[in-house]
Design an enzyme around this catalytic site. Structure first.
Site, PDB file in Angstrom:
ATOM      1  N   HIS A 272       0.815  -1.213   0.000  1.00 45.51           N
ATOM      2  CA  HIS A 272       0.000   0.000   0.000  1.00 45.51           C
ATOM      3  C   HIS A 272       0.852   1.268   0.000  1.00 45.51           C
ATOM      4  CE1 HIS A 272      -3.400  -2.534   0.440  1.00 45.51           C
ATOM      5  NE2 HIS A 272      -3.099  -2.920   1.664  1.00 45.51           N
TER       6      HIS A 272
ATOM      7  N   THR B 249      -5.357   2.126   5.922  1.00 42.47           N
ATOM      8  CA  THR B 249      -5.671   3.566   5.892  1.00 42.47           C
ATOM      9  C   THR B 249      -4.462   4.393   6.288  1.00 42.47           C
ATOM     10  OG1 THR B 249      -6.592   3.264   8.109  1.00 42.47           O
ATOM     11  CG2 THR B 249      -8.151   3.339   6.277  1.00 42.47           C
TER      12      THR B 249
ATOM     13  N   THR C  51       9.165   1.047   2.655  1.00 42.20           N
ATOM     14  CA  THR C  51       7.762   0.639   2.775  1.00 42.20           C
ATOM     15  C   THR C  51       7.707  -0.888   2.730  1.00 42.20           C
ATOM     16  OG1 THR C  51       7.565   1.108   0.393  1.00 42.20           O
ATOM     17  CG2 THR C  51       6.685   2.751   1.892  1.00 42.20           C
TER      18      THR C  51
ATOM     19  N   ALA D 280       7.015   4.631   5.603  1.00 46.06           N
ATOM     20  CA  ALA D 280       5.551   4.721   5.641  1.00 46.06           C
ATOM     21  C   ALA D 280       4.964   3.327   5.740  1.00 46.06           C
ATOM     22  CB  ALA D 280       5.028   5.429   4.382  1.00 46.06           C
TER      23      ALA D 280
ATOM     24  N   SER E   9      15.382   9.183  11.163  1.00 46.09           N
ATOM     25  CA  SER E   9      16.521   9.901  11.742  1.00 46.09           C
ATOM     26  C   SER E   9      17.611  10.152  10.704  1.00 46.09           C
ATOM     27  CB  SER E   9      17.101   9.111  12.930  1.00 46.09           C
ATOM     28  OG  SER E   9      17.442   7.790  12.536  1.00 46.09           O
TER      29      SER E   9
ATOM     30  N   CYS F   5      -7.177  -6.874   3.594  1.00 42.64           N
ATOM     31  CA  CYS F   5      -8.392  -6.800   4.411  1.00 42.64           C
ATOM     32  C   CYS F   5      -9.578  -7.460   3.711  1.00 42.64           C
ATOM     33  CB  CYS F   5      -8.724  -5.347   4.744  1.00 42.64           C
ATOM     34  SG  CYS F   5      -8.789  -4.262   3.298  1.00 42.64           S
TER      35      CYS F   5
END
Length: 449
Positions: free
Chosen positions: A10, A298, A110, A277, A270, A42
């Site tokens: 996502h 979401t 990700t 994400a 950092s 989901c």
């Protein structure tokens, strides 16, 4: 500028899309070790239940679409090392087994999450399955056709949805969880007591308050052993939670204790040239004002959008989350946002809650349906901390109202009288959410006496 995106479910998909839509001149390279992107996990339960016949419909993007937008898409490529000092990644092609090094100006982690797999005997056996990605969904669909006895381990959202899906197919299903009830992190006793009755009415069995100690795999099935008994099944499905997939950056960027990458409000780690994400990072949980690990699609999509913007200058801040979520179980809608009373007290709030039940629209209408609802607030500030709703009527959007209230620090007084539409087809002169707010105001007055 060259951006390397490591992982593309996502958050990675949305990051790449955001970059290429607004900065098409950017060199975007994607490395994904699976053979697909953007699968909505989901939706696995609705696929396994038979409500959705084609799991391929659960993709909202594809490698071809991302390539058409301008990305260099490398599927079935596993990044084995990231060197922030030289700004390079080491990558292995899982098909050809060739290894190469690539350079980046900015890197986006990700890499998502992976199911928690307890280190217990037999967990890697042939009849023990995971439930996370597209291939898990296809595998579970195929093996469940011939399975009559199924054990699901984990009473969170995924586990509960799987139990519902399998009981609707008249399978003999047992749910095992170490807690005394299902969905205990999201709903109060009154809610879980009601929905658990629906599960038992549909033939489900519960083994609550039990810890799985091992799996004994047989030729034609598995025995799930717990500290209080054992359960024979054709298959067992492990759904006990997720952990961040962040080993590549361990010791290279700041992380939380559980391995989630620490980011600032711009989703920057950092290391200023590494952003993160989705499930690989934490989120700012607005009800408590602290960071938390909340792996939801979401959150991933919002964070991916933020990263895709801020790679070109930190201008878009993360608003945080209320962890709003919902379920539809046997035609019953269950939704929540923010904290339960128990969670609020554990977080240190001097909190109160009220639970009421009322019909969603007037009794003079041909039909109406009751709504069970709860509101949680801080007694000192009167600010709303969370809410829960349950009904055979679709009350899902009510959780979004509570989410907005928590996000913007609204009080019970605000919710009690904020303007909402009235039309007998839809609601009462006071919407049921207004009525819930009014019940909270009344209870607060009683507590203040």
């Amino acid at each position: 500028m060259k951006v390397i995106i490591v992982g593309c479910t996502h958050a990675g998909t949305i990051t790449a899309t955001q970059i290429l839509q607004n900065h098409p001149e950017t060199e975007v390279t994607i490395y994904e070790r699976n053979d697909n992107v953007s699968f909505l996990s989901c939706g696995i339960a609705v696929y396994l239940s038979g409500d959705v016949g084609d799991p391929d419909a659960m993709f909202y993007s594809s490698p071809a679409q991302l390539a058409e937008m301008g990305a260099t898409v490398n599927m079935q490529h596993n990044v084995t090392d990231i060197d922030p000092k030289t700004k390079t990644v080491t990558v292995t092609d899982l098909v050809t087994v060739e290894t190469k090094t690539d350079h980046y100006d900015k890197l986006v982690d990700t890499t998502g999450s992976w199911p928690v797999i307890p280190p217990i005997e037999g967990v890697d056996g042939p009849h023990v399955y995971l439930c996370k990605n597209y291939h898990h969904a296809k595998e579970l669909f195929n093996v469940a056709k011939d399975a009559q006895r199924i054990v699901v381990i984990g009473g969170g959202y995924i586990g509960v949805e799987l139990v519902e899906a399998y009981t609707r197919q008249n399978k003999d299903v047992t749910l095992i969880d170490g807690s005394p009830r299902m969905l205990h992190k999201y709903f109060d006793h009154e809610y879980t007591d009601r929905i658990q009755k629906e599960f038992t009415d549909h033939g489900a069995h519960f083994a609550f308050g039990q810890r799985v100690t091992g799996f004994e795999n047989h030729e034609d099935g598995v025995t799930v052993k717990t500290d209080k008994g054992s359960y024979d099944a054709d298959i067992a499905v492990l759904c006990v939670g997720f952990r961040p997939n962040t080993d590549l950056l361990k010791g290279k960027v700041e992380m939380h204790e559980n391995g989630a990458i620490v980011t600032n409000e711009y989703m920057q780690s950092s290391d200023p040239d590494i952003y993160a994400a989705g499930d690989s990072t934490s989120v700012h949980y607005n009800p408590t004002g602290k960071d938390a690990y909340i792996p939801l699609a979401t959150n991933a999509i919002r964070q991916g959008t933020i990263v895709g913007t801020n790679l070109f200058g930190n201008t878009m801040r993360d608003m945080g989350t209320q962890s709003s979520s919902g379920l539809n179980l046997y035609g019953t809608t269950m939704v929540s946002s923010g904290l339960t009373l128990e969670n609020a007290k554990e977080a240190g709030f001097d909190a109160a809650a009220v639970t009421i039940e009322d019909n969603y629209r007037p009794e003079f209408m041909p039909t109406t349906t009751p709504v069970l609802m709860t509101l949680v607030w801080d007694k000192k500030t009167r600010q709303i901390l969370g809410g829960q709703f349950m009904s055979k009527h679709d009350v899902s959007q009510s959780a979004n109202i509570i989410s907005l209230c928590v996000q913007d620090k609204h009080t019970i007084d605000y919710l009690a009288f904020v303007d909402m539409l009235f039309q007998p087809h839809f609601d009462r002169p006071f919407n049921y959410v207004n009525i819930l707010g009014q019940a909270a105001v009344k209870k607060q007055a009683e507590l203040s006496k």
